[in-house]
Design a protein around this motif. Structure first.
Motif, PDB file in Angstrom:
ATOM      1  N   ILE A  44      -2.534 -11.398  -7.262  1.00 33.52           N
ATOM      2  CA  ILE A  44      -1.548 -10.490  -6.694  1.00 33.52           C
ATOM      3  C   ILE A  44      -1.891  -9.068  -7.145  1.00 33.52           C
ATOM      4  CG2 ILE A  44       0.137 -10.635  -8.560  1.00 33.52           C
ATOM      5  CD1 ILE A  44       2.258 -10.859  -6.250  1.00 33.52           C
ATOM      6  N   ARG A  45      -1.689  -8.120  -6.264  1.00 25.14           N
ATOM      7  CA  ARG A  45      -1.957  -6.720  -6.592  1.00 25.14           C
ATOM      8  C   ARG A  45      -0.753  -6.116  -7.301  1.00 25.14           C
ATOM      9  NH1 ARG A  45      -4.425  -5.234  -0.683  1.00 25.14           N
ATOM     10  NH2 ARG A  45      -6.452  -6.211  -1.003  1.00 25.14           N
ATOM     11  N   ASP A  46      -0.955  -4.908  -7.799  1.00 29.58           N
ATOM     12  CA  ASP A  46       0.127  -4.170  -8.419  1.00 29.58           C
ATOM     13  C   ASP A  46       1.239  -3.958  -7.390  1.00 29.58           C
ATOM     14  OD1 ASP A  46       1.190  -2.630 -10.647  1.00 29.58           O
ATOM     15  OD2 ASP A  46       0.875  -0.884  -9.366  1.00 29.58           O
ATOM     16  N   ALA A  47       2.480  -3.963  -7.835  1.00 32.72           N
ATOM     17  CA  ALA A  47       3.622  -3.843  -6.918  1.00 32.72           C
ATOM     18  C   ALA A  47       3.581  -2.562  -6.099  1.00 32.72           C
ATOM     19  CB  ALA A  47       4.929  -3.921  -7.703  1.00 32.72           C
ATOM     20  N   SER A  48       2.962  -1.510  -6.627  1.00 31.74           N
ATOM     21  CA  SER A  48       2.892  -0.245  -5.879  1.00 31.74           C
ATOM     22  C   SER A  48       2.023  -0.371  -4.619  1.00 31.74           C
ATOM     23  CB  SER A  48       2.345   0.866  -6.773  1.00 31.74           C
ATOM     24  OG  SER A  48       1.013   0.586  -7.156  1.00 31.74           O
ATOM     25  N   GLU A  49       1.148  -1.366  -4.570  1.00 36.17           N
ATOM     26  CA  GLU A  49       0.296  -1.576  -3.392  1.00 36.17           C
ATOM     27  C   GLU A  49       1.100  -2.076  -2.187  1.00 36.17           C
ATOM     28  OE1 GLU A  49      -3.104  -1.133  -2.965  1.00 36.17           O
ATOM     29  OE2 GLU A  49      -3.033  -0.093  -4.877  1.00 36.17           O
ATOM     30  N   TYR A  50       2.301  -2.578  -2.432  1.00 35.22           N
ATOM     31  CA  TYR A  50       3.100  -3.159  -1.357  1.00 35.22           C
ATOM     32  C   TYR A  50       4.233  -2.240  -0.904  1.00 35.22           C
ATOM     33  CZ  TYR A  50       0.547  -7.254  -2.890  1.00 35.22           C
ATOM     34  OH  TYR A  50      -0.459  -8.118  -3.240  1.00 35.22           O
ATOM     35  N   LYS A  51       4.248  -1.023  -1.395  1.00 36.44           N
ATOM     36  CA  LYS A  51       5.288  -0.075  -0.993  1.00 36.44           C
ATOM     37  C   LYS A  51       4.971   0.510   0.383  1.00 36.44           C
ATOM     38  CE  LYS A  51       6.753   1.214  -5.588  1.00 36.44           C
ATOM     39  NZ  LYS A  51       6.884   2.275  -6.575  1.00 36.44           N
ATOM     40  N   THR A  52       5.998   1.053   1.021  1.00 36.82           N
ATOM     41  CA  THR A  52       5.833   1.665   2.332  1.00 36.82           C
ATOM     42  C   THR A  52       4.864   2.836   2.242  1.00 36.82           C
ATOM     43  OG1 THR A  52       8.067   1.009   2.954  1.00 36.82           O
ATOM     44  CG2 THR A  52       7.065   2.781   4.234  1.00 36.82           C
ATOM     45  N   ARG A  53       3.976   2.912   3.221  1.00 34.57           N
ATOM     46  CA  ARG A  53       2.958   3.962   3.269  1.00 34.57           C
ATOM     47  C   ARG A  53       3.137   4.800   4.524  1.00 34.57           C
ATOM     48  NH1 ARG A  53      -2.368   0.280   2.039  1.00 34.57           N
ATOM     49  NH2 ARG A  53      -1.570  -0.683   0.140  1.00 34.57           N
ATOM     50  N   THR A  54       2.627   6.014   4.460  1.00 35.80           N
ATOM     51  CA  THR A  54       2.650   6.903   5.621  1.00 35.80           C
ATOM     52  C   THR A  54       1.236   7.009   6.155  1.00 35.80           C
ATOM     53  OG1 THR A  54       4.472   8.155   4.691  1.00 35.80           O
ATOM     54  CG2 THR A  54       3.216   9.224   6.423  1.00 35.80           C
ATOM     55  N   TRP A  55       1.107   6.917   7.459  1.00 31.42           N
ATOM     56  CA  TRP A  55      -0.189   7.007   8.117  1.00 31.42           C
ATOM     57  C   TRP A  55      -0.107   8.085   9.175  1.00 31.42           C
ATOM     58  CZ3 TRP A  55      -1.618   4.724  13.138  1.00 31.42           C
ATOM     59  CH2 TRP A  55      -2.982   4.857  13.422  1.00 31.42           C
TER      60      TRP A  55
END
Length: 111
Positions: A78-89
């Motif tokens: 599992i990746r760090d929890a910050s990798e699963y946060k909403t992102r802006t593209w």
């Protein structure tokens, strides 16, 4: 046992989609290889760039979905929890989208 089989089938289906999207990306790149300032209009070059950006982002979305499925099946860390946060593209100067990467079941809000 059935759950492991379903996870494996899910990974296979996502991997097939990823392969197909990479092929589409390669076709767009081939089409763009023939574009130059001498034989294309600015609109054509802009369309090529936008098509490539959208396809690349679509590939990233499928890759995150594949990783989440691999974590669910126990094949990946599992990746760090910050990798699963909403992102802006921002594919262009005019458009901006927010998206949330696929999350493994262990990080789902219901869990």
């Amino acid at each position: 046992m059935l759950s492991k089989l379903a996870d494996a089938e899910r990974i296979l289906e996502i991997a097939k989609r990823l392969r197909d999207e990479h092929r589409k990306y390669a076709k767009i790149q081939e089409r763009g290889a023939s574009l130059s300032y001498a034989n294309s209009t600015p609109k054509q070059r802009e369309k090529f760039t936008n098509d490539l950006n959208y396809q690349a982002h679509h590939i990233v979305k499928i890759e995150t979905e594949l990783h989440a499925a691999a974590v669910d099946a126990g094949l990946a860390e599992i990746r760090d929890a910050s990798e699963y946060k909403t992102r802006t593209w921002k594919p262009t100067g005019w458009h901006e989208y927010e998206w949330t990467p696929a999350r493994p079941r262990s990080l789902s809000p219901a869990a």
